[in-house]
Design an enzyme around this catalytic site. Structure first.
Site, PDB file in Angstrom:
ATOM      1  N   ASP A   1      -2.396   0.657   4.065  1.00 59.25           N
ATOM      2  CA  ASP A   1      -1.111   0.020   3.718  1.00 59.25           C
ATOM      3  C   ASP A   1      -0.531  -0.566   5.005  1.00 59.25           C
ATOM      4  OD1 ASP A   1      -0.758   0.785   0.822  1.00 59.25           O
ATOM      5  OD2 ASP A   1      -1.117   2.742   1.709  1.00 59.25           O
TER       6      ASP A   1
ATOM      7  N   VAL B   1      -9.954   4.986   5.928  1.00 57.24           N
ATOM      8  CA  VAL B   1     -11.148   5.791   5.634  1.00 57.24           C
ATOM      9  C   VAL B   1     -11.853   5.121   4.461  1.00 57.24           C
ATOM     10  CG1 VAL B   1     -12.011   8.064   5.004  1.00 57.24           C
ATOM     11  CG2 VAL B   1      -9.979   7.872   6.432  1.00 57.24           C
TER      12      VAL B   1
ATOM     13  N   GLN C   1       9.263   2.348  -5.940  1.00 57.40           N
ATOM     14  CA  GLN C   1       8.370   1.361  -5.344  1.00 57.40           C
ATOM     15  C   GLN C   1       7.360   0.816  -6.348  1.00 57.40           C
ATOM     16  OE1 GLN C   1       6.909   4.429  -2.472  1.00 57.40           O
ATOM     17  NE2 GLN C   1       4.929   3.444  -2.728  1.00 57.40           N
TER      18      GLN C   1
ATOM     19  N   MET D   1       1.929  10.265  -1.901  1.00 62.01           N
ATOM     20  CA  MET D   1       2.330  10.296  -3.310  1.00 62.01           C
ATOM     21  C   MET D   1       1.338  11.138  -4.108  1.00 62.01           C
ATOM     22  SD  MET D   1       4.079   6.688  -4.176  1.00 62.01           S
ATOM     23  CE  MET D   1       2.585   5.775  -4.354  1.00 62.01           C
ATOM     24  N   GLY D   2       0.634  12.039  -3.422  1.00 57.25           N
ATOM     25  CA  GLY D   2      -0.296  12.911  -4.116  1.00 57.25           C
ATOM     26  C   GLY D   2      -1.614  12.230  -4.425  1.00 57.25           C
TER      27      GLY D   2
ATOM     28  N   SER E   1      -6.045   6.261  -3.956  1.00 53.77           N
ATOM     29  CA  SER E   1      -5.838   7.067  -5.168  1.00 53.77           C
ATOM     30  C   SER E   1      -6.126   6.234  -6.408  1.00 53.77           C
ATOM     31  CB  SER E   1      -4.395   7.571  -5.225  1.00 53.77           C
ATOM     32  OG  SER E   1      -4.107   8.263  -4.041  1.00 53.77           O
ATOM     33  N   ARG E   2      -5.939   4.922  -6.294  1.00 49.48           N
ATOM     34  CA  ARG E   2      -6.134   4.044  -7.460  1.00 49.48           C
ATOM     35  C   ARG E   2      -7.605   3.811  -7.774  1.00 49.48           C
ATOM     36  NH1 ARG E   2      -1.161   1.538  -5.353  1.00 49.48           N
ATOM     37  NH2 ARG E   2       0.430   2.038  -6.899  1.00 49.48           N
TER      38      ARG E   2
ATOM     39  N   HIS F   1      -5.992  10.531   2.963  1.00 52.19           N
ATOM     40  CA  HIS F   1      -4.806  11.335   3.271  1.00 52.19           C
ATOM     41  C   HIS F   1      -5.159  12.444   4.266  1.00 52.19           C
ATOM     42  CE1 HIS F   1      -3.783  10.000  -0.975  1.00 52.19           C
ATOM     43  NE2 HIS F   1      -2.738   9.584  -0.301  1.00 52.19           N
TER      44      HIS F   1
HETATM   45  O1  PAF Z   1       1.834   5.286   1.115  1.00 53.73           O
HETATM   46  C1  PAF Z   1       2.330   6.013   0.216  1.00 53.73           C
HETATM   47  O2  PAF Z   1       1.686   6.886  -0.357  1.00 53.73           O
HETATM   48  C2  PAF Z   1       3.794   5.808  -0.176  1.00 53.73           C
HETATM   49  O3  PAF Z   1       4.144   4.460  -0.122  1.00 53.73           O
HETATM   50  C3  PAF Z   1       4.766   6.661   0.675  1.00 53.73           C
HETATM   51  C4  PAF Z   1       4.730   6.278   2.149  1.00 53.73           C
HETATM   52  C5  PAF Z   1       4.435   8.133   0.527  1.00 53.73           C
HETATM   53  C6  PAF Z   1       6.206   6.442   0.199  1.00 53.73           C
HETATM   54  O4  PAF Z   1       6.378   6.796  -1.138  1.00 53.73           O
END
Ligand code: PAF
Length: 259
Positions: A129, A155, A67, A36-37, A165-166, A43
């Site tokens: 996650d 990580v 979501q 999600m950037g 990201s948060r 990432h």
């Molecule tokens: O983990 C995430 O960043 C998001 O839940 C995903 C898998 C990109 C789905 O929007």
């Protein structure tokens, strides 16, 4: 989108489909890293894992509205989403599913859409996650989606905070408090490794560590079975410890595998 050359960026589904068509025709293994950037090294660890195994890496950046929950103003997003939503597998009901109703429905929907648009061979998700990884694994098994799912290790920052990201929302003081999540998990893991089998004792100890750090809004502290995420009372097989807690205004999650 990269095949160990200059990355190519596509911004529409039409372009994406054309690019995927060309990549599939070229042959070779294609890996998908959905994000999600707000990219961080967590990432990038998925991208590195993908590049080790695949000739081509396709990374997506899509901030998925479905979501996030109602307060995120779903009305602004196209109505077709409501028709497209995918029912997530049962494993999505507990933990995050309980505290974020609709969250995994949104995740499952967008991930399945991405899997259709990007027919890669393998997709990479982060263990941070953990429940999301299980939901996606169950979904591809249930729906016979021909995609391998890899779960890559969390990580962490030098002091143990899981990269997210948060984390950028945290003030300096909150950033210091936030390290209590990983410390609490590691303390729980140490107890189990030293022979503690009573999950209640482990949970209590982990909660205390959070409270001592001033974190009192805790959604859950769980000691669960690794595959089903069912809470256990006696720890007799590999377990996963999971925490979701609010540090200031920021909700953080973290987890740790044991055994
Ligand atoms: O983990 C995430 O960043 C998001 O839940 C995903 C898998 C990109 C789905 O929007």
């Amino acid at each position: 989108m990269t095949s160990h050359r200059e990355p190519e960026v596509v911004t529409s589904i039409v372009e994406l489909k054309a690019a995927m068509h060309e990549l599939r025709a070229r042959g070779g293994r294609i890996g998908l890293v959905p994000t999600m950037g707000a990219l961080h090294d967590g990432h990038m660890s998925l991208v590195r894992a993908c590049r080790l195994e695949c000739e081509v890496t396709v990374a997506t950046i899509f901030v998925n509205p479905t979501q996030f929950g109602p307060h995120e103003d779903l009305a602004r997003y196209p109505r077709t989403w409501d028709d497209d939503l995918v029912d997530p597998p049962a494993i999505a009901r507990r933990l995050e599913g309980e505290f974020r109703p609709g969250h995994f429905r949104g995740v499952a929907t967008v991930v399945l859409k991405l899997f259709h648009l990007i027919p890669a061979h393998v997709a990479y998700f982060g263990q941070k996650d953990y429940q999301q990884c299980l939901v996606v694994r169950h979904m591809v098994a249930d729906l016979n989606v021909p995609m391998e799912i890899r779960m890559c290790p969390i990580v962490r920052e030098a002091d143990g905070l899981a990269m997210s990201s948060r984390n950028r929302y945290l003030t300096e003081t909150e950033r210091q408090q936030a390290v209590a999540l990983s410390q609490s998990l590691f303390a729980g893991r140490d107890m189990i490794e030293r022979g503690e089998c009573d999950a209640g004792h482990v949970r209590d100890h982990m909660r205390t560590r959070l409270t001592q750090a001033g974190i009192d809004r805790v959604d859950y502290v769980a000691v669960a079975e690794q595959e089903t995420l069912e809470e256990v009372e006696r720890i007799t097989s590999p377990a996963v410890l999971l925490i979701a807690a609010h540090v200031g205004q920021t909700r953080l999650i973290d987890n740790c595998l044991v055994g």
